[in-house]
Write an enzyme that holds these catalytic residues in place. Structure first.
Site, PDB file in Angstrom:
ATOM      1  N   MET A  81     -43.655 -63.145 -19.918  1.00 28.01           N
ATOM      2  CA  MET A  81     -42.779 -62.809 -21.426  1.00 28.01           C
ATOM      3  C   MET A  81     -43.318 -62.165 -22.368  1.00 28.01           C
ATOM      4  O   MET A  81     -44.380 -62.295 -22.519  1.00 28.01           O
ATOM      5  CB  MET A  81     -42.300 -64.462 -21.745  1.00 28.01           C
ATOM      6  CG  MET A  81     -41.468 -64.954 -20.126  1.00 28.01           C
ATOM      7  SD  MET A  81     -40.197 -66.790 -20.356  1.00 28.01           S
ATOM      8  CE  MET A  81     -38.904 -66.682 -21.648  1.00 28.01           C
ATOM      9  N   HIS A  82     -41.998 -62.149 -23.633  1.00 22.32           N
ATOM     10  CA  HIS A  82     -42.776 -61.798 -24.646  1.00 22.32           C
ATOM     11  C   HIS A  82     -43.768 -60.375 -25.450  1.00 22.32           C
ATOM     12  O   HIS A  82     -43.476 -59.900 -26.123  1.00 22.32           O
ATOM     13  CB  HIS A  82     -43.496 -62.814 -25.375  1.00 22.32           C
ATOM     14  CG  HIS A  82     -42.632 -64.016 -24.515  1.00 22.32           C
ATOM     15  ND1 HIS A  82     -41.558 -64.449 -25.355  1.00 22.32           N
ATOM     16  CD2 HIS A  82     -43.966 -65.617 -24.286  1.00 22.32           C
ATOM     17  CE1 HIS A  82     -41.651 -65.554 -24.665  1.00 22.32           C
ATOM     18  NE2 HIS A  82     -43.095 -66.185 -24.668  1.00 22.32           N
ATOM     19  N   ASP A 241     -40.732 -64.599 -16.071  1.00 24.70           N
ATOM     20  CA  ASP A 241     -41.174 -65.344 -15.317  1.00 24.70           C
ATOM     21  C   ASP A 241     -40.692 -66.827 -14.712  1.00 24.70           C
ATOM     22  O   ASP A 241     -40.869 -67.731 -13.643  1.00 24.70           O
ATOM     23  CB  ASP A 241     -42.810 -65.544 -15.639  1.00 24.70           C
ATOM     24  CG  ASP A 241     -43.855 -65.985 -16.494  1.00 24.70           C
ATOM     25  OD1 ASP A 241     -43.134 -66.012 -17.480  1.00 24.70           O
ATOM     26  OD2 ASP A 241     -44.812 -65.252 -16.884  1.00 24.70           O
TER      27      ASP A 241
END
Length: 500
Positions: A81-82, A241
């Site tokens: 993520m991110h 995830d």
């Protein structure tokens, strides 16, 4: 027999998993790639490394399995993520991707609070606080520090969406990953026009948002030739995830909670309604399950704390089994020794980069086993912090499913049951986000009618650990002491960071 493929674009490498529709794993391949730290606190990767590794693992799985390509009915992706991939108008990477673990953006996080009008407004816009790992502060950092690169940016993608673009030629993101950018209206599943305007970020650089189970393209002829896949194989949008890990653990209905003790620790519960924590202590993200959400707390040093004990306090001859034996010889509560697991700062419930680990209550009677067991207990107390916050939001926590390396320890299983005061359930399958991505592929491609159908056929509880009533009472008293320790030393953490 239908086959499904899940890809997980992680931080250390990519994993490709091929399963039968009954959940049986046919082939699993992993390819690693480097992590770059050009400065302290920075974490970057070259997206080209992800793509090269993707081609290798897909080709290896197809070849290793011996499955006819036409039998693979769907592919889906999970990803870190991110992390931010900056692309120009020709879809070329502008600079190395800035990862979720990168902490260079503290100043930009404060900018976000200032421009949004404070935490309360930010929560109203995107349901989450501003943290260094999120995508939005990375975009602002690029604008502030590399203006020439920023001027080139035509599109920002997340890692799995970048890989899916290369597989299909189509540009999308999906709700569960978009939720981690700090730019998505989590409740309405669309980019927050209000916050984008306040941050002066053009919505044109953000991809269209679809659901996790939507078809986001199909395998192109070029990719089919390179990998052995069949041209036209549907590629399902996939998920972040954590969302994929939840799907792979059967966290697809309210009442079920996933507790993961890996390097970091995660407590996640599905929520039927998008109710954000007003103080920003917990994350609220969109689930891969359509029109559902999950609330999540993150501990930075869970299994990492246990590994620290092994590596720093013992010589190389001791193994994890011996550590567990020493800890098991100690009574619950470690004879009053309490550990704060903040070795590298903390996120939930204390978003404090200055926080550090503490052993409290050391006396002359404490021996090696006490120091080991108190780490296991301290980590579990920290996970309980997240569990209590989830309960406070009115979310049911009827069944706790434990996964990760820590959940393989029988002692730690019992410690969790006793500290949480609830039964702990272990699962028959623990393959992580790639497995969840494969199940998402199955739902999106129509192999399964829905997630409930897939879960009922594949994911089973293999073991249940009940709490010991006497231990629960003792740990409840110790937990009260644990909760009081951080507020007592918080200001000293700040002063200590100045000295260091």
């Amino acid at each position: 027999m239908a086959y499904l493929m899940g890809l997980d674009i992680g931080t250390s490498g990519i994993k490709a998993l091929l399963i039968k529709e009954d959940g049986q794993i046919v082939s699993s391949q992993t390819e690693k790639y480097p992590l770059h730290t050009p400065q302290a606190g920075w974490a970057e990767q070259n997206p080209a490394d992800w793509w090269e590794a993707t081609l290798k693992v897909i080709s290896s799985v197809v070849k290793d399995s011996g499955v006819e390509p036409a039998g693979i009915k769907g592919i889906s992706l999970s990803g870190q993520m991110h992390s931010s991939v900056f692309l120009n108008k020709d879809m070329k990477v502008v600079r190395p991707a800035i990862l979720w673990s990168d902490t260079r953006t503290s100043r930009q996080c404060q900018q976000i609070y200032d421009r949004a009008g404070g935490l309360e407004n930010l929560i109203n816009y995107v349901s989450n606080p501003a943290l260094e790992g999120f995508t939005a502060p990375k975009i602002l950092w690029l604008k502030d520090n590399e203006p020439a690169n920023y001027q080139q940016v035509s599109l920002v993608l997340l890692p799995k969406d970048y890989i899916r673009y290369h597989l299909t030629g189509e540009i999308f993101t999906e709700v569960s990953d978009a939720a981690g950018t700090l730019l998505l209206n989590v409740k309405e599943k669309k980019w927050s026009a209000e916050l984008l305007k306040k941050l002066d970020i053009s919505p044109e650089i953000l991809p269209p948002v679809i659901d996790s189970i939507d078809i986001a393209g199909r395998i192109s002829k070029n990719i089919a030739d390179k990998t052995g896949l069949k041209q036209g194989t549907p590629v399902i949008a996939g998920g972040a995830d954590n969302a994929c890990g939840a799907v792979g653990s059967g966290i697809i209905q309210e009442g079920r909670v996933m507790v993961s003790i890996g390097t970091s620790g995660v407590v996640m519960a599905q929520a039927n309604k998008p109710t954000a924590d007003k103080q920003g202590r917990m994350h609220l993200f969109n689930h891969a399950v359509p029109d559902n959400w999950y609330m999540m707390g993150v501990m930075l040093s869970a299994g990492m704390s246990f590994n620290w004990v092994k590596e720093k306090l013992f010589d190389d001859t001791i193994d994890y089994d011996r550590l567990n034996q020493l800890a098991a010889a100690v009574e619950p509560g470690s004879d009053g020794l309490v550990f704060l697991p903040y070795l590298y700062g903390e996120r939930t419930p204390h978003a404090d980069a200055n926080a550090r680990g503490v052993y409290f209550g050391i006396s002359g009677k404490h021996e090696q086993g006490h120091f080991i067991r108190s780490v296991m207990e301290g980590v579990t107390f920290g996970l309980r912090d997240s569990l209590e916050l989830i309960k406070a939001q009115g979310i049911k926590t009827e069944e706790i499913r434990a996964i990760g390396g820590g959940a393989k320890s029988q002692l730690w299983q019992q410690i969790m049951a006793d500290i949480f005061g609830q039964e702990i359930c272990l699962l028959n399958i623990e393959e992580g986000p790639a497995f969840g991505a494969a199940l998402i592929a199955g739902v999106g491609a129509g192999v399964y009618d829905n997630f409930a159908t897939a879960e009922s056929r594949i994911i089973k509880i293999s073991k249940r650990i009940s709490p010991v009533e006497e231990n629960v009472a003792h740990y409840n008293k110790l937990y009260n002491i644990y909760q009081n320790l951080y507020p007592a030393v918080k200001d000293n953490y700040r002063e200590l960071s100045k000295l260091n």
